[in-house]
Write a protein that holds these residues in place. Structure first.
Motif, PDB file in Angstrom:
ATOM      1  N   UNK A  32       0.592  -0.885  -0.085  1.00 29.13           N
ATOM      2  CA  UNK A  32       0.303   0.097  -0.146  1.00 29.13           C
ATOM      3  C   UNK A  32       1.260   1.018  -0.269  1.00 29.13           C
ATOM      4  N   UNK A  33       2.163   1.525   1.024  1.00 30.24           N
ATOM      5  CA  UNK A  33       2.376   2.345   0.891  1.00 30.24           C
ATOM      6  C   UNK A  33       3.792   2.749  -0.327  1.00 30.24           C
ATOM      7  N   UNK A  34       4.003   1.351  -1.262  1.00 32.14           N
ATOM      8  CA  UNK A  34       4.433   1.850  -2.431  1.00 32.14           C
ATOM      9  C   UNK A  34       3.221   2.626  -3.516  1.00 32.14           C
ATOM     10  N   UNK A  35       2.321   1.768  -3.645  1.00 36.83           N
ATOM     11  CA  UNK A  35       0.835   2.103  -4.570  1.00 36.83           C
ATOM     12  C   UNK A  35       0.634   3.682  -3.821  1.00 36.83           C
ATOM     13  N   UNK A  36       1.088   4.126  -3.027  1.00 37.05           N
ATOM     14  CA  UNK A  36       0.644   5.379  -2.340  1.00 37.05           C
ATOM     15  C   UNK A  36       1.500   7.078  -3.436  1.00 37.05           C
ATOM     16  N   UNK A  37       2.599   6.254  -2.350  1.00 36.42           N
ATOM     17  CA  UNK A  37       3.629   6.915  -2.968  1.00 36.42           C
ATOM     18  C   UNK A  37       3.896   6.765  -4.987  1.00 36.42           C
ATOM     19  N   UNK A  38       3.955   5.923  -5.236  1.00 34.27           N
ATOM     20  CA  UNK A  38       4.118   5.780  -6.807  1.00 34.27           C
ATOM     21  C   UNK A  38       2.599   6.658  -7.851  1.00 34.27           C
ATOM     22  N   UNK A  39       1.406   6.428  -6.275  1.00 35.31           N
ATOM     23  CA  UNK A  39       0.531   7.516  -7.234  1.00 35.31           C
ATOM     24  C   UNK A  39       0.385   8.483  -6.887  1.00 35.31           C
ATOM     25  N   UNK A  40       0.802   8.889  -6.109  1.00 38.16           N
ATOM     26  CA  UNK A  40       1.022  10.279  -5.963  1.00 38.16           C
ATOM     27  C   UNK A  40       1.944  10.920  -6.290  1.00 38.16           C
ATOM     28  N   UNK A  41       2.738  10.173  -6.643  1.00 36.11           N
ATOM     29  CA  UNK A  41       4.088  10.603  -7.978  1.00 36.11           C
ATOM     30  C   UNK A  41       3.502  11.859  -8.972  1.00 36.11           C
ATOM     31  N   UNK A  42       2.721  10.440  -9.490  1.00 34.55           N
ATOM     32  CA  UNK A  42       1.685  11.133 -10.844  1.00 34.55           C
ATOM     33  C   UNK A  42       0.752  11.855 -10.749  1.00 34.55           C
ATOM     34  N   UNK A  43       0.037  11.855  -9.419  1.00 31.93           N
ATOM     35  CA  UNK A  43      -0.713  13.090  -9.576  1.00 31.93           C
ATOM     36  C   UNK A  43      -0.577  14.159  -9.181  1.00 31.93           C
ATOM     37  N   UNK A  44       1.073  13.979  -8.020  1.00 30.89           N
ATOM     38  CA  UNK A  44       1.352  14.999  -7.098  1.00 30.89           C
ATOM     39  C   UNK A  44       2.412  16.395  -7.520  1.00 30.89           C
ATOM     40  N   UNK A  45       3.208  14.887  -8.545  1.00 31.84           N
ATOM     41  CA  UNK A  45       4.351  15.521  -8.889  1.00 31.84           C
ATOM     42  C   UNK A  45       4.973  17.119  -9.263  1.00 31.84           C
ATOM     43  N   UNK A  46       3.744  16.447 -10.149  1.00 37.32           N
ATOM     44  CA  UNK A  46       4.208  17.977 -11.191  1.00 37.32           C
ATOM     45  C   UNK A  46       3.298  19.023 -10.302  1.00 37.32           C
ATOM     46  N   UNK A  47       2.310  19.204  -9.980  1.00 35.60           N
ATOM     47  CA  UNK A  47       2.010  20.402  -9.256  1.00 35.60           C
ATOM     48  C   UNK A  47       2.421  21.319  -8.713  1.00 35.60           C
ATOM     49  N   UNK A  48       3.343  20.299  -8.019  1.00 33.32           N
ATOM     50  CA  UNK A  48       4.707  21.635  -7.252  1.00 33.32           C
ATOM     51  C   UNK A  48       5.895  22.111  -7.490  1.00 33.32           C
ATOM     52  N   UNK A  49       6.545  21.219  -8.747  1.00 35.20           N
ATOM     53  CA  UNK A  49       7.759  21.699  -9.260  1.00 35.20           C
ATOM     54  C   UNK A  49       8.557  20.340  -8.973  1.00 35.20           C
ATOM     55  N   UNK A  50       8.371  19.431  -7.464  1.00 40.46           N
ATOM     56  CA  UNK A  50       9.633  18.677  -7.572  1.00 40.46           C
ATOM     57  C   UNK A  50       9.481  17.843  -8.198  1.00 40.46           C
TER      58      UNK A  50
END
Length: 164
Positions: A32-50
């Motif tokens: 679950x931790x891995x999927x949360x990290x991956x999906x958060x990366x895909x959904x949120x990483x481009x918003x904050x520029x990180x």
């Protein structure tokens, strides 16, 4: 949407847990931790520029793949009954747990976006909203299951006051 995903996730976990041994279930459920990290990366990483490095993404993928490989049974079936049990192990055990894991990651990303995004919602109110809607979805699921077991949906053509 997150509350419906939470309700569905609980149901998928129950189905998967009944068809897996405890070690396999725990190994798959830990992703679950891995999927949360991956999906958060895909959904949120481009918003904050990180940005995460390619190596970090590859490491997450390897961890997820290792959990899948550990869940696969190595023994070959001897009889047709063992072959059927092996199919049940995969389709009724591994697949529902993996769907619940991915649902958990998506729910975590949606919650993170709602609480930390531009709208910045109140976490107490958001938790209450999730709880109320989750209860609604679980009660509806129980009503449909009860009606299906009683045969009232097919026999009488729909919902009646007695279904409630």
């Amino acid at each position: 949407l997150p509350s419906a995903l939470f309700a569905g996730q609980g149901w998928l976990i129950q189905v998967g847990q009944t068809h897996l041994d405890s070690l396999t279930f725990n190994l798959l459920n830990q992703t679950k931790t891995l999927s949360a990290a991956l999906i958060c990366y895909l959904m949120l990483a481009h918003q904050k520029g990180r940005r995460q490095s390619v190596m970090q993404c590859f490491a997450l993928f390897l961890l997820f793949l290792s959990a899948l490989l550990l869940a696969k049974k190595k023994a070959t079936p001897v009889t047709p009954m063992e072959d059927l049990a092996r199919d049940d192990h995969f389709w009724l055990g591994v697949v529902p747990v993996l769907c619940a894991v991915l649902s958990s990651g998506l729910t975590a990303a949606l919650t993170q976006r709602a609480l930390k995004g531009s709208e910045g919602r109140n976490s107490w109110l958001y938790s209450m909203e999730i709880s109320i809607w989750g209860s609604f979805f679980l009660i509806c699921g129980q009503l449909v299951q009860h009606a299906a077991l009683e045969g009232t949906l097919s026999r009488e053509g729909g919902w009646l006051a007695t279904n409630f």
